[in-house]
Enzyme design. Sequence first.
Site, short mmCIF file in Angstrom:
data_model
loop_
_atom_site.label_atom_id
_atom_site.label_comp_id
_atom_site.label_asym_id
_atom_site.label_seq_id
_atom_site.Cartn_x
_atom_site.Cartn_y
_atom_site.Cartn_z
N CYS A 113 43.06 30.07 39.00
CA CYS A 113 44.21 30.69 38.91
C CYS A 113 45.15 30.60 40.44
O CYS A 113 46.41 30.89 40.40
CB CYS A 113 43.63 32.06 39.59
SG CYS A 113 42.56 32.87 37.84
N HIS A 239 49.09 36.85 42.62
CA HIS A 239 48.04 36.10 41.43
C HIS A 239 48.06 38.24 40.17
O HIS A 239 47.54 39.09 41.25
CB HIS A 239 46.82 35.90 41.35
CG HIS A 239 45.83 35.52 40.25
ND1 HIS A 239 46.77 35.14 38.61
CD2 HIS A 239 44.81 35.88 40.09
CE1 HIS A 239 45.25 35.42 38.00
NE2 HIS A 239 44.66 35.85 38.96
N ASN A 270 45.19 38.90 32.53
CA ASN A 270 45.37 37.44 33.68
C ASN A 270 45.20 36.28 33.20
O ASN A 270 44.79 35.77 32.27
CB ASN A 270 44.17 38.21 34.40
CG ASN A 270 44.04 37.43 35.71
OD1 ASN A 270 44.49 35.88 35.67
ND2 ASN A 270 42.08 37.08 36.27
O1 UT7 Z 1 41.15 36.06 37.96
C1 UT7 Z 1 40.07 35.52 38.90
C2 UT7 Z 1 39.85 36.66 40.47
N1 UT7 Z 1 39.26 37.34 39.82
C3 UT7 Z 1 39.90 39.32 40.38
O2 UT7 Z 1 40.43 38.97 41.11
C4 UT7 Z 1 38.98 39.89 39.56
C5 UT7 Z 1 37.98 41.19 40.39
N2 UT7 Z 1 37.83 42.06 39.72
C6 UT7 Z 1 37.86 42.80 39.07
O3 UT7 Z 1 39.49 43.27 39.08
C7 UT7 Z 1 37.32 44.14 38.90
O4 UT7 Z 1 36.06 44.02 39.63
C8 UT7 Z 1 37.74 44.53 37.68
C9 UT7 Z 1 38.47 44.80 36.67
C10 UT7 Z 1 36.51 43.05 36.66
C11 UT7 Z 1 36.15 45.00 36.70
O5 UT7 Z 1 35.98 46.30 37.85
P1 UT7 Z 1 35.27 47.33 38.46
O6 UT7 Z 1 35.88 48.57 38.69
O7 UT7 Z 1 34.70 46.52 39.70
O8 UT7 Z 1 33.81 47.78 37.34
P2 UT7 Z 1 32.72 47.23 37.97
O9 UT7 Z 1 32.22 45.35 37.26
O10 UT7 Z 1 31.41 47.79 39.23
O11 UT7 Z 1 32.10 48.19 36.25
C12 UT7 Z 1 31.93 49.64 36.43
C13 UT7 Z 1 31.02 50.05 35.36
C14 UT7 Z 1 29.23 49.33 34.63
O12 UT7 Z 1 29.06 50.43 34.08
P3 UT7 Z 1 28.14 50.95 35.18
O13 UT7 Z 1 26.72 49.77 35.96
O14 UT7 Z 1 28.28 51.66 36.17
O15 UT7 Z 1 27.54 51.99 34.29
C15 UT7 Z 1 30.88 48.18 33.35
O16 UT7 Z 1 29.13 48.48 32.32
O17 UT7 Z 1 32.47 49.90 33.86
C16 UT7 Z 1 31.60 49.12 32.91
N3 UT7 Z 1 32.14 48.53 32.47
C17 UT7 Z 1 33.57 49.13 31.76
N4 UT7 Z 1 32.97 50.05 30.58
C18 UT7 Z 1 34.32 50.51 29.56
C19 UT7 Z 1 32.38 47.37 32.72
N5 UT7 Z 1 33.48 47.05 32.03
C20 UT7 Z 1 34.51 47.86 30.64
C21 UT7 Z 1 34.71 47.63 30.00
N6 UT7 Z 1 35.00 49.35 29.41
N7 UT7 Z 1 35.98 47.30 29.49
#
Ligand code: UT7
Length: 314
Positions: A113, A239, A270
């Site tokens: 990225c 980014h 992204n």
């Molecule tokens: O470009 C390269 C660099 N990358 C980045 O900068 C990305 C940085 N990270 C992020 O932007 C965020 O961490 C994400 C958008 C990828 C994820 O968001 P989050 O708030 O960190 O969610 P999480 O992964 O902690 O998941 C929270 C919950 C989980 O459920 P439980 O375990 O709490 O029951 C996931 O299973 O949300 C669930 N979940 C979803 N629910 C509905 C994960 N994806 C989804 C989804 N829809 N699409």
Amino acid sequence: MSGSRVVALGHYQPERVLTNADLEKMVDTDDEWILQRTGIATRRIAAEKETVADMATEAGANALKASGLAPSDIGQVIVATCSAIDRSPSTAAQVAARLAIPSAVVFDLNNACAGFCTALATADHTVRAGAARHALVIGAEKMSDLVDWTDRSSCILLGDGAGAAVVSASDEARIGPAVWGSDPSRSNAVRLVNEWQPRFEQEGQSVFRWATSELPAVAVQACERAGIAVGDLAAVVTHQANLRIIEALTKRMGLPESVVVGRDVVESGNTSAASVPLALSKMAERGELPSGKPVLLFAFGGGLSWAGQVITAP
Ligand code: UT7
């Protein structure tokens, strides 16, 4: 010539728009979760046969046209990409052939990225060293090829597209010193697994924490190295990974609310190395970048890597 500057921008996005409602029919997700956690409303997805080289060529052609230069003026073409499958001829070589750029040095650059800002610094160094007078720098990605469309944690994030800049020799340095580097202790936090059929994976939460806690100071350093205060910026284009990261990063930089911030992630998702030039070019097209004013570009991601610099808006 003691410096270089960005003289023109261009971009390209594929036609197909993938909405959150579309994704609701594909995986267990919903519009509310996606908007709240990422800010993303839509992303563009390339046609099956549309390649990274196709999109890079379109964006490059638009930037070249806007620059008023002839193809033969371009001495360097760099395509920043981590999704192109082309090893040889490189994506940049294909772009040069299609745009009839006759004798430039051409190469692809993969810094995930952070690729476009790394390529922009490379072009700046090339021009300042006198090894080319004009360079075409492109970020282009077909991330949809790398997506596991059954994985709700990643398929909602990524999109396809390309952005480009023409860099020319200039009496004054209008591309500031690059801040760039990497943290190898976290090299696996964003990754492509499965060599022959690569798939995108990341440790989302830890990348989020890293981007919002450690990177604001690095972004401020890019301003200091350009000799300006954060409050002097006219715009910031980071980014486009997540709207929450953009808001937290710019807040922790101490950015005044009057400064324009790129939020193309809402429309485009992204797009990895394409995200900064795509957002930048769309902002310029909408008249949001005051010509001659300082704009911070700052990208980060797989590596974990970062790269950024202050440029003067063309
Ligand atoms: O470009 C390269 C660099 N990358 C980045 O900068 C990305 C940085 N990270 C992020 O932007 C965020 O961490 C994400 C958008 C990828 C994820 O968001 P989050 O708030 O960190 O969610 P999480 O992964 O902690 O998941 C929270 C919950 C989980 O459920 P439980 O375990 O709490 O029951 C996931 O299973 O949300 C669930 N979940 C979803 N629910 C509905 C994960 N994806 C989804 C989804 N829809 N699409």
